[in-house]
Design an enzyme around this catalytic site. Structure first.
Site, PDB file in Angstrom:
ATOM      1  N   HIS A  19      -0.792  -7.335   4.094  1.00  0.00           N
ATOM      2  CA  HIS A  19      -1.002  -5.992   3.246  1.00  0.00           C
ATOM      3  C   HIS A  19      -2.394  -5.865   2.695  1.00  0.00           C
ATOM      4  CE1 HIS A  19       0.578  -2.865   0.099  1.00  0.00           C
ATOM      5  NE2 HIS A  19      -0.906  -3.177  -0.212  1.00  0.00           N
ATOM      6  N   GLU A  20      -2.801  -6.940   2.287  1.00  0.00           N
ATOM      7  CA  GLU A  20      -4.329  -6.807   1.875  1.00  0.00           C
ATOM      8  C   GLU A  20      -5.188  -6.708   3.066  1.00  0.00           C
ATOM      9  OE1 GLU A  20      -4.580  -6.176  -1.242  1.00  0.00           O
ATOM     10  OE2 GLU A  20      -2.561  -6.761  -1.554  1.00  0.00           O
ATOM     11  N   ALA A  50      -0.112  -8.566  -7.660  1.00  0.00           N
ATOM     12  CA  ALA A  50       0.041  -9.649  -6.744  1.00  0.00           C
ATOM     13  C   ALA A  50      -1.217 -10.010  -6.068  1.00  0.00           C
ATOM     14  CB  ALA A  50       1.092  -9.424  -5.656  1.00  0.00           C
ATOM     15  N   ALA A  51      -1.760  -8.732  -5.689  1.00  0.00           N
ATOM     16  CA  ALA A  51      -3.165  -9.141  -5.004  1.00  0.00           C
ATOM     17  C   ALA A  51      -4.042  -7.890  -5.015  1.00  0.00           C
ATOM     18  CB  ALA A  51      -2.990  -9.571  -3.514  1.00  0.00           C
ATOM     19  N   MET A  52      -5.305  -7.929  -4.586  1.00  0.00           N
ATOM     20  CA  MET A  52      -6.238  -6.861  -4.622  1.00  0.00           C
ATOM     21  C   MET A  52      -7.261  -7.084  -3.597  1.00  0.00           C
ATOM     22  SD  MET A  52      -7.411  -3.898  -5.607  1.00  0.00           S
ATOM     23  CE  MET A  52      -8.696  -3.032  -5.008  1.00  0.00           C
ATOM     24  N   GLU A  53      -7.271  -5.934  -2.762  1.00  0.00           N
ATOM     25  CA  GLU A  53      -7.927  -6.032  -1.431  1.00  0.00           C
ATOM     26  C   GLU A  53      -9.650  -5.813  -1.400  1.00  0.00           C
ATOM     27  OE1 GLU A  53      -5.791  -3.689  -2.396  1.00  0.00           O
ATOM     28  OE2 GLU A  53      -6.933  -1.494  -1.913  1.00  0.00           O
ATOM     29  N   ASN A  54     -10.296  -6.133  -2.534  1.00  0.00           N
ATOM     30  CA  ASN A  54     -11.755  -5.962  -2.478  1.00  0.00           C
ATOM     31  C   ASN A  54     -12.315  -6.280  -1.277  1.00  0.00           C
ATOM     32  OD1 ASN A  54     -11.377  -5.655  -5.458  1.00  0.00           O
ATOM     33  ND2 ASN A  54     -11.264  -7.905  -5.553  1.00  0.00           N
ATOM     34  N   HIS A  91      -5.524  -3.430   4.321  1.00  0.00           N
ATOM     35  CA  HIS A  91      -6.524  -2.675   3.418  1.00  0.00           C
ATOM     36  C   HIS A  91      -8.026  -2.814   4.011  1.00  0.00           C
ATOM     37  CE1 HIS A  91      -3.813  -0.645   0.534  1.00  0.00           C
ATOM     38  NE2 HIS A  91      -3.338  -1.853   0.085  1.00  0.00           N
ATOM     39  N   GLU A 131      -1.897   2.887   0.645  1.00  0.00           N
ATOM     40  CA  GLU A 131      -0.727   1.970   0.137  1.00  0.00           C
ATOM     41  C   GLU A 131       0.344   2.280   1.025  1.00  0.00           C
ATOM     42  OE1 GLU A 131      -1.329  -0.467  -1.606  1.00  0.00           O
ATOM     43  OE2 GLU A 131      -2.977   0.195  -2.693  1.00  0.00           O
TER      44      GLU A 131
HETATM   45 ZN   LIG Z   1      -1.986  -2.114  -1.404  1.00  0.00          ZN
END
Ligand SMILES: [Zn+2]
Length: 1034
Positions: free
Chosen positions: A450-451, A414-418, A454, A473
């Site tokens: 959420h992201e 869904a997404a990635m917290e780079n 992170h 997580e």
């Molecule tokens: Zn996550």
């Protein structure tokens, strides 16, 4: 990282396709494209070298003298710059004479079976050397450093300079990485990760002396995805060296590493390149020490055609334009960070921006049409507010000067917290208020919350290793609720929705004997994907919530502030967190050994059921006992050496004592033995006991029947004495205790009776979810109508009271009406799916109106229910109409509910047609095909069709989704979890027997679930029907 939306949710019959906002499932991954397709042309080496070093070449005339001088110095200092002249296609030369390195080549079609590395590519001499070396390691009875599952620890990267050139016209890129290394232990080997790339040249130089260290040979070792540089002499301790590697690779079609994606604008297909490195894919984009503990600083430069723009974690410092239409962006240096949080993108998106109070520049990048429509504005706005929220909550400022949010058409998660460049799949960040339901808005909101969490828990403080992935997580998932409460204070997410969407949800999974602890040991890279599952996310979040409540929220918050401050820019393990939190507690005069308590919850699988016996007491003494909760007590424990009886937890139990008008809360009682006696003051004859106040603990509570009856009596007479979250908790506990055989079957159904007076959303939601598995156990039985009738009666009066929503809902979308609208939706869903006549009529009228007027006036928040009901009740024309709309609509959220509605038909021919079409990628997106199969399985008319289809197509399905573990396990459980006859259980076992390997964990979970279903049918079904018959005639 936010996983894809969770599919398993309780539409009580297949008619209901309930969107469940907060549940983002682990549909990890779209299927990788076939390897063969990815093996496109690579840039010609010479051309690229000219390009990369163009600016050097420009000063040719001036530098010719310098060049001579450099050559002289080089010769004097014995610099050996290793080059692979033979380049891409010739066999690399072995570095026998010490001047040229043996440069290993792993063809970018490296789907090659993992065998001995590069055997045939190397000269005989090198192979011999390697053999000798391996024998030497064998004699020492050690694995050679490249064959170990983790990198050997003798080297540490301090800084990377990474220069990339992206060739979007043929989807390749070339790179030069310079890694500054610190030596901890002397060694002849440099072992670092590199996978699916072609390495052209390698050089090792000692920093201070600028002297070279001869490279004896190099090779790939694909089993551990590493590249090995063997040197002629040892690197010396406490010296620092520079490792330079020149390489090239493909911009993959598979959604991992540096990959490509596309979209259509004004009829023209446009491409973009973007990265996904978590958990182990940075090694596909550049040679690196790809484990989270190796934090380093990074300076990245990206060269690309000027028609594109490039993005990375940090802002662009300078851009250098070349005459031929190319540009090189040099990005600022990052702080210390892990490789898997590095990111870059090459695209021609546009953006809108905002700035936080503390000066962080936030931009949302998306395809130009979406930016123009303002579809990113909602996300941009809440991101600014959320950064301010987190900075205030954690008392640690956001670490980078900017944060870009990138909306891409395709992404494996869904997404990635780079860090500084978070990537989202479009449907989790773009939002068009005119066609979005509340649930869609909630979903988008929670992914962003959420992201952003992170950026602190993950990016700034990183777990030491993947076994504790739940640390980052679990926190991010927990904060989805805290952060959303900050944005929408009236929604009470943490106190309410957390229960149904996280706690109740994960206790279903974790109640299986085949569950696993939240901290999981992992070694191999191939196992790492496995740890990103619901247990890590949801159990992690539930344990953190329990911890926060027994510590007290303000002390917990202080503890987190300390933890982040102490460990920022570093790594931390769970014990670091426990120690910091224990100290915070000590400061306020409390002494709890948090590590001792939490180890039992994180290292043991499952959870306890507490039984409180109060009716035989004298002197206000009650008996409290604990045991491990399992759905099927016949199943053998996974670890036979242990047995279930040895499971014990230290449980922070709260107990309230109440009577008809009053409730009193008691302090925490720590329960740590199998059975304990406790004195409860003020326990009168007619008072009831209620354990786990507000369901803050991760466990279930059972009582003696007398106490259950008192509680039911209380709910019927005046339910508001008991809190909303406890009402939901009682419902969920009762249904699940009955399903597992701890409680008579009538108790949950008796509890449900009070719902006709229940005006809060949460207890209805809990009931609807808890009814779902029960409904699936009964929906093909002879007497199903008795059950159906009972549920309809419980729903009828509230359905009448609430009525249907109007279409003006959106004006109040984000206001306090949320609870009310959600309640109305829940009740309509129950009514329509159990066959309330008015509800059916209403749905049919709305569908007919849509067909005849060709204007969709169906209220947004109930569209899915109406579509599904319409398809199931009305004739084939409606199915064809929805099918046509599915093809013509471009709105992502609408497309999905139209597709799901098609699975609601009673017509088995249509269901079969749909199943067969689902595997056609032209018609149904790969990631949606699984949803189609699962939804057909939920339909009692389609269950056997989906089950048969699944078995027949397993080979195809497994080839498509096999690598994406989350996707696969979602499919396996979605198709099997409702099987409940002896015959179906046999079919399942036979199927597993005939199928070799893979998906083993999913299948053992499936067998356990179906065995529990069969057992329930055998032991409890008749008891339930007897009670229902009696109850309906009363
Ligand atoms: Zn996550």
């Amino acid at each position: 990282m936010a996983l894809e939306k969770r599919e398993k949710r309780p539409p009580v019959t297949p008619m209901m396709i309930e969107e469940e906002a907060a549940l983002r499932n682990g549909s990890r991954g779209l299927p990788p494209g076939p390897w063969a397709e990815a093996a496109g042309p690579r840039p010609r080496t010479t051309e690229r070298h000219i390009a990369v070093h163009k600016r050097l070449v420009l000063g040719f005339a001036v530098s010719i003298l310098a060049l001579l001088a450099v050559t002289m110095i080089a010769v004097l200092l014995s610099v050996r710059f290793e080059e692979c002249g033979a380049a891409a296609d010739g066999p690399p030369r072995a570095g026998g004479n010490g001047t040229l390195s043996g440069v290993a080549r792993q063809p970018p079609g490296a789907g090659q079976p993992l065998g001995r590395p590069e055997e045939e590519a190397r000269g005989g001499e090198a192979a011999e050397e390697e053999e000798e070396e391996e024998e030497e390691w064998q004699r020492r009875r050690e694995l050679p450093p490249w064959a170990r599952p983790r990198l050997p620890r003798h080297l540490r990267p301090l800084h990377y300079n990474l220069m990339l050139s992206a060739f979007m016209e043929n989807f390749t890129f070339s790179g030069e990485v310079n890694v500054q290394l610190e030596v901890r232990n002397a060694s002849r080997y440099i072992v670092l990760h590199a996978h699916r790339m072609h390495i052209e040249a390698v050089r090792v130089a000692e920093d201070k002396l600028a002297g070279g260290v001869r490279v004896a040979r190099t090779f790939f070792y694909p089993q551990t995805q590493v590249f090995v540089v063997v040197l002629n002499r040892s690197l010396e301790v406490q010296r620092s060296y520079n490792l330079k590697i020149i390489y090239n690779a493909l911009i993959e079609n598979e959604l991992l590493g540096f990959f490509r994606s596309s979209y259509v604008l004004h009829g023209e297909r446009r491409f973009l390149g973007v990265t996904q490195f978590s958990p182990t894919h940075a090694r596909k984009a550049f040679p690196c020490f790809d484990e989270p503990i190796y934090k380093a600083t990074f300076k990245i430069s990206i060269r690309h055609q000027a028609t594109y723009l490039s993005l990375s974690n940090m802002p662009v410092e300078t851009s250098v334009f070349e005459e031929d239409g190319w540009v090189t962006d040099h990005f600022s240096q990052t702080p210390l960070m892990s490789t898997y949080y590095l990111a870059w993108a090459v695209c021609n998106f546009t953006y809108r921006e905002t700035v936080t109070k503390s000066g962080v520049v936030v931009r949302l990048y998306a395809r130009p049409d979406a930016i123009r429509r303002g579809s990113g504005d909602y996300a941009l706005n809440i991101t600014r507010r959320l950064i301010e929220f987190y900075e205030d909550y954690f008392k640690v400022p956001y670490s980078l000067p900017k944060l870009d949010l990138l909306a891409v058409p395709k992404h494996p998660y869904a997404a990635m917290e780079n860090w500084g460049l978070s990537v989202f799949v479009e449907q989790r960040i773009l939002l068009d208020p005119s066609i979005s339901s509340i649930l869609y808005l909630l979903d988008v909101t929670m992914v962003i919350v959420h992201e952003l969490c992170h950026q602190w828990f993950g990016d700034l403080v990183t777990p030491v290793w993947w076994e504790d992935v739940w640390l980052k997580e679990g926190f991010a998932h927990y904060f989805e609720f805290i952060g959303t409460d900050y944005l929408y204070p009236g929604w009470n997410m943490e106190k309410q929705r957390f229960l149904t969407d996280v706690l109740h949800e994960v206790m279903l999974l974790d109640g299986l004997a085949s569950s696993h602890p939240v901290s999981q040991e992992v070694q191999q890279a191939s196992d790492i994907d496995r740890v990103f599952d619901w247990i890590a996310y949801k159990k992690g979040a539930a344990l953190i919530r329990m911890l926060a409540s027994f510590m007290g929220h303000s002390v917990f918050q202080m503890g987190l502030q300390d933890y982040l401050t102490i460990h920022k820019y570093g790594n931390a393990a769970r014990n670091d967190l426990w120690n910091t939190l224990s100290k915070a507690l000590k400061r306020v005069g409390k002494s709890v050994n948090i590590q001792e308590v939490m180890d039992q919850w994180t290292l043991q699988m499952g959870y306890p059921v507490i039984t409180i016996l109060g009716n035989e007491t004298t002197d206000n003494i009650i008996v409290i006992s604990q045991e491990r909760f399992v759905y099927d007590s016949d199943t053998k424990p996974k670890d036979p050496a242990r047995g279930d009886s040895s499971y014990l937890w230290q449980i922070p139990l709260t107990i309230a004592v109440g009577n008809t008008s009053h409730i009193s809360s008691e302090a925490i009682i720590w329960v740590s033995n199998k059975s304990e006696h406790h004195r409860i003051p003020a326990l009168e004859e007619a008072s009831w006991l209620l354990g786990n106040v507000n369901q803050t603990g991760y466990f279930r509570v059972n009582y003696d029947i007398r106490n259950w009856k008192l509680l039911i009596n209380q709910l019927t007479r005046n339910h508001e004495v008991i809190s909303v979250s406890n009402r939901a908790g009682l419902i969920d506990d009762a249904f699940n205790l009955a399903r597992a055989g701890y409680l008579p079957q009538n108790i949950p159904l008796e509890i449900m009776r009070y719902l006709s007076e229940e005006k809060d959303f949460l207890p209805w939601h809990a009931a609807s979810r808890a009814l779902y598995p029960l409904d699936k156990l009964l929906d093909r039985t002879e007497n199903y109508n008795i059950f159906n009738e009972y549920i309809l009666r419980q729903v009828a009066s509230m359905y009448l009271k609430l009525g249907w929503p109007t279409n003006n809902l959106n004006k109040s979308l984000v206001q306090a009406s949320y609870q009310h609208e959600e309640l109305r939706r829940e009740v309509i869903m129950l009514a329509c799916s159990f066959g309330n006549k008015h509800c059916h009529q209403q749905a049919a009228t709305l569908i007919s109106d849509w067909i005849s007027s060709n204007r969709n006036r169906i209220p947004l928040n109930v569209r899915d229910i109406v579509y599904c009901t319409g398809v199931s009740l009305m004739d084939e024309d409606v199915w064809e109409f929805i099918w046509m709309k599915f093809h013509s609509t471009t709105a992502v959220s609408e497309k999905k509910i139209l597709l799901e509605a098609l699975t609601c038909s009673d017509d088995r021919n249509l269901l079969n047609r749909l199943l067969n079409l689902s595997l056609n990628s032209e018609v149904v997106l790969d990631q949606d095909a699984i949803d189609v199969i699962i939804h057909v399985a939920r339909n009692p008319h389609g269950r056997d069709l989906a089950w048969k289809f699944f078995r027949e197509k397993w080979k195809i399905l497994n080839a498509r989704y096999g690598e994406a573990l989350f996707m696969n396990s979602k499919l396996v459980s979605g198709v099997t979890e409702f099987l409940n006859t002896e015959g179906e259980l046999r079919e399942l076992k036979n199927f597993i027997k005939s199928y070799e390997g893979g998906a083993a964990v999913s299948f053992s979970r499936a067998v356990e679930t179906v065995e529990a279903n069969v057992r329930w049918q055998r032991l409890y079904k008749e008891e339930l029907f007897q009670w229902l018959r009696k109850s309906l005639t009363q």
